[in-house]
Design a protein around this motif. Structure first.
Motif, mmCIF file in Angstrom:
data_model
loop_
_atom_site.group_PDB
_atom_site.id
_atom_site.type_symbol
_atom_site.label_atom_id
_atom_site.label_comp_id
_atom_site.label_asym_id
_atom_site.label_seq_id
_atom_site.Cartn_x
_atom_site.Cartn_y
_atom_site.Cartn_z
ATOM 1 N N ASP A 191 -0.674 -1.954 -6.841
ATOM 2 C CA ASP A 191 -0.286 -1.610 -8.208
ATOM 3 C C ASP A 191 -1.431 -1.787 -9.196
ATOM 4 O O ASP A 191 -1.490 -1.078 -10.215
ATOM 5 N N LEU A 192 -2.347 -2.721 -8.922
ATOM 6 C CA LEU A 192 -3.490 -2.894 -9.813
ATOM 7 C C LEU A 192 -4.441 -1.704 -9.703
ATOM 8 O O LEU A 192 -5.037 -1.276 -10.696
ATOM 9 N N GLY A 193 -4.586 -1.185 -8.496
ATOM 10 C CA GLY A 193 -5.376 0.023 -8.332
ATOM 11 C C GLY A 193 -4.741 1.208 -9.033
ATOM 12 O O GLY A 193 -5.424 2.013 -9.679
ATOM 13 N N LYS A 194 -3.414 1.302 -8.925
ATOM 14 C CA LYS A 194 -2.708 2.385 -9.603
ATOM 15 C C LYS A 194 -2.821 2.263 -11.121
ATOM 16 O O LYS A 194 -2.889 3.274 -11.829
ATOM 17 N N GLN A 195 -2.834 1.033 -11.618
ATOM 18 C CA GLN A 195 -2.983 0.830 -13.061
ATOM 19 C C GLN A 195 -4.318 1.390 -13.547
ATOM 20 O O GLN A 195 -4.386 2.065 -14.586
ATOM 21 N N ALA A 196 -5.380 1.129 -12.781
ATOM 22 C CA ALA A 196 -6.697 1.678 -13.129
ATOM 23 C C ALA A 196 -6.667 3.207 -13.084
ATOM 24 O O ALA A 196 -7.170 3.882 -13.992
ATOM 25 N N ARG A 197 -6.070 3.741 -12.025
ATOM 26 C CA ARG A 197 -5.948 5.206 -11.900
ATOM 27 C C ARG A 197 -5.225 5.807 -13.100
ATOM 28 O O ARG A 197 -5.689 6.798 -13.698
ATOM 29 N N ASP A 198 -4.099 5.223 -13.471
ATOM 30 C CA ASP A 198 -3.280 5.782 -14.546
ATOM 31 C C ASP A 198 -4.004 5.725 -15.885
ATOM 32 O O ASP A 198 -3.925 6.673 -16.687
ATOM 33 N N LEU A 199 -4.702 4.619 -16.147
ATOM 34 C CA LEU A 199 -5.410 4.509 -17.413
ATOM 35 C C LEU A 199 -6.534 5.531 -17.507
ATOM 36 O O LEU A 199 -6.682 6.223 -18.517
ATOM 37 N N LEU A 200 -7.332 5.650 -16.446
ATOM 38 C CA LEU A 200 -8.431 6.609 -16.471
ATOM 39 C C LEU A 200 -7.906 8.033 -16.633
ATOM 40 O O LEU A 200 -8.504 8.852 -17.343
ATOM 41 N N THR A 201 -6.773 8.315 -15.995
ATOM 42 C CA THR A 201 -6.169 9.643 -16.133
ATOM 43 C C THR A 201 -5.722 9.894 -17.565
ATOM 44 O O THR A 201 -5.946 10.980 -18.119
ATOM 45 N N ARG A 202 -5.085 8.890 -18.189
ATOM 46 C CA ARG A 202 -4.653 9.053 -19.578
ATOM 47 C C ARG A 202 -5.830 9.206 -20.532
ATOM 48 O O ARG A 202 -5.711 9.831 -21.586
ATOM 49 N N MET A 203 -6.969 8.644 -20.161
ATOM 50 C CA MET A 203 -8.178 8.801 -20.975
ATOM 51 C C MET A 203 -8.761 10.202 -20.858
ATOM 52 O O MET A 203 -9.627 10.591 -21.641
ATOM 53 N N GLY A 204 -8.296 10.957 -19.861
ATOM 54 C CA GLY A 204 -8.760 12.326 -19.693
ATOM 55 C C GLY A 204 -9.692 12.537 -18.523
ATOM 56 O O GLY A 204 -10.261 13.620 -18.370
ATOM 57 N N MET A 205 -9.849 11.521 -17.661
ATOM 58 C CA MET A 205 -10.744 11.647 -16.521
ATOM 59 C C MET A 205 -10.022 12.288 -15.338
ATOM 60 O O MET A 205 -8.805 12.171 -15.195
ATOM 61 N N SER A 206 -10.794 12.954 -14.509
ATOM 62 C CA SER A 206 -10.259 13.543 -13.275
ATOM 63 C C SER A 206 -10.387 12.505 -12.172
ATOM 64 O O SER A 206 -11.498 12.138 -11.764
ATOM 65 N N VAL A 207 -9.244 12.009 -11.686
ATOM 66 C CA VAL A 207 -9.226 10.919 -10.708
ATOM 67 C C VAL A 207 -8.621 11.397 -9.391
ATOM 68 O O VAL A 207 -7.493 11.887 -9.355
ATOM 69 N N SER A 208 -9.387 11.257 -8.320
ATOM 70 C CA SER A 208 -8.882 11.506 -6.972
ATOM 71 C C SER A 208 -8.421 10.165 -6.409
ATOM 72 O O SER A 208 -9.228 9.258 -6.216
ATOM 73 N N TRP A 209 -7.113 10.025 -6.163
ATOM 74 C CA TRP A 209 -6.522 8.760 -5.725
ATOM 75 C C TRP A 209 -6.058 8.888 -4.282
ATOM 76 O O TRP A 209 -5.369 9.836 -3.914
ATOM 77 N N LYS A 210 -6.439 7.912 -3.447
ATOM 78 C CA LYS A 210 -6.045 7.919 -2.042
ATOM 79 C C LYS A 210 -5.523 6.535 -1.655
ATOM 80 O O LYS A 210 -6.104 5.508 -2.026
ATOM 81 N N GLU A 211 -4.416 6.529 -0.894
ATOM 82 C CA GLU A 211 -3.861 5.289 -0.354
ATOM 83 C C GLU A 211 -4.004 5.303 1.160
ATOM 84 O O GLU A 211 -3.861 6.343 1.799
ATOM 85 N N TYR A 212 -4.261 4.116 1.727
ATOM 86 C CA TYR A 212 -4.513 4.017 3.160
ATOM 87 C C TYR A 212 -3.690 2.894 3.776
ATOM 88 O O TYR A 212 -3.649 1.787 3.236
ATOM 89 N N GLU A 213 -3.065 3.180 4.911
ATOM 90 C CA GLU A 213 -2.312 2.170 5.647
ATOM 91 C C GLU A 213 -3.165 1.616 6.780
ATOM 92 O O GLU A 213 -3.918 2.343 7.421
ATOM 93 N N GLY A 214 -3.037 0.306 6.998
ATOM 94 C CA GLY A 214 -3.674 -0.302 8.158
ATOM 95 C C GLY A 214 -5.171 -0.446 8.061
ATOM 96 O O GLY A 214 -5.869 -0.377 9.086
ATOM 97 N N ALA A 215 -5.712 -0.660 6.850
ATOM 98 C CA ALA A 215 -7.148 -0.864 6.718
ATOM 99 C C ALA A 215 -7.549 -2.207 7.310
ATOM 100 O O ALA A 215 -6.741 -3.125 7.427
ATOM 101 N N ASP A 216 -8.814 -2.321 7.697
ATOM 102 C CA ASP A 216 -9.323 -3.565 8.260
ATOM 103 C C ASP A 216 -9.419 -4.649 7.190
ATOM 104 O O ASP A 216 -9.246 -4.390 5.995
ATOM 105 N N GLN A 217 -9.741 -5.873 7.618
ATOM 106 C CA GLN A 217 -9.914 -7.015 6.723
ATOM 107 C C GLN A 217 -8.694 -7.199 5.817
ATOM 108 O O GLN A 217 -8.808 -7.289 4.593
#
Length: 255
Positions: free
Chosen positions: A200-226
């Motif tokens: 959700d913190l990543g999504k918060q950054a995405r949403d704010l940048l989008t509202r500012m007018g930036m073009s944001v490519s957002w990707k979510e990943y399951e099962g990442a390492d570490q």
């Protein structure tokens, strides 16, 4: 105390672009470069192999007191809590200001070296993304691209309040340089099972940048390492390659 000299991997072909990437808390520029060398996309190729014309610059944070671990460690700013990023938020200010000032100087040096802000990419992972996003917003250039992974945007609520709330300003009122930098294309990747920086913190950054007018490519990943707090192999590596190839049209012309 000054910041260490960045670790640099020079281009193995004609230098056409520079990518500046920031490490997370407790790491260093050298360690990030080593970890990226071992992080592979499709075809068992890492990012360095995919982009021979890139000069890679890995700044390192300086040691500062961590209120969480109660010791000095390499971090861009003090983050008293990653569960509640608003907790003792005032302790983040000094480190963020110092680190952003340092990073803006690194960016200017690389722009002078490669000849154009459009040929410079900025980004980072975890706390490195958090710091790099502040540097992007505080800068005055439309960069070639921004790439972030498993991070967040400190003071996201206050940045939005500054832009659209208390001052009653729209983006275009902040000047041509700010309007220009909003054209920087952004990639943000985040693990759905990240146990350090919540999705959700990543999504918060995405949403704010989008509202500012930036073009944001957002990707979510399951099962990442570490424990989900790293770049997902090979999917996220491939997505970053594709994103940069689109954002910087001539980045892959030197195969």
């Amino acid at each position: 105390m000054s910041y260490p000299a960045p670790f640099v991997r020079d281009a193995t072909a004609e230098h056409r672009h520079t990518i500046i990437l920031l490490h997370g808390r407790g790491s260093s520029g050298t360690e990030l470069a080593e970890e990226l060398e071992e992080t592979l996309g499709s075809g068992s190729a890492n990012l360095f192999q995919r982009f021979p014309g890139v000069r890679w610059v890995f700044p390192s944070a300086r040691p500062r007191w961590s209120s969480v671990f109660e010791e000095e460690m390499s971090e861009w700013f003090d983050a008293p809590s990653l569960c509640d990023i608003g907790y003792k938020q005032h302790l983040q200010v000094e480190g963020l200001r110092q680190s952003v000032d340092f990073l803006l100087r690194v960016i200017e040096e690389e722009i002078d070296r490669v000849g154009s802000a459009s040929k410079v990419v900025l980004g980072g992972i975890s706390q490195g993304q958090a710091t790099a996003l502040h540097a992007l917003v505080c800068g005055r250039h439309r960069l070639g691209a921004f790439v972030g992974a498993s991070g967040w945007l400190p003071f996201a609520d206050k940045i939005e309040e500054f832009l659209r709330g208390e001052l009653g300003l729209e983006v275009e009122d902040l000047g041509d340089s700010f309007t220009s930098l909003l054209a920087t294309p952004v990639f943000l990747g985040h693990g759905t099972d990240d146990n350090l920086i919540e999705l959700d913190l990543g999504k918060q950054a995405r949403d704010l940048l989008t509202r500012m007018g930036m073009s944001v490519s957002w990707k979510e990943y399951e099962g990442a390492d570490q424990d989900g707090h790293w770049i997902k192999e090979p999917e996220e590596v491939d997505d970053i390659v594709a994103f940069l190839s689109d954002a910087l049209e001539d980045i892959v012309k030197q195969g």
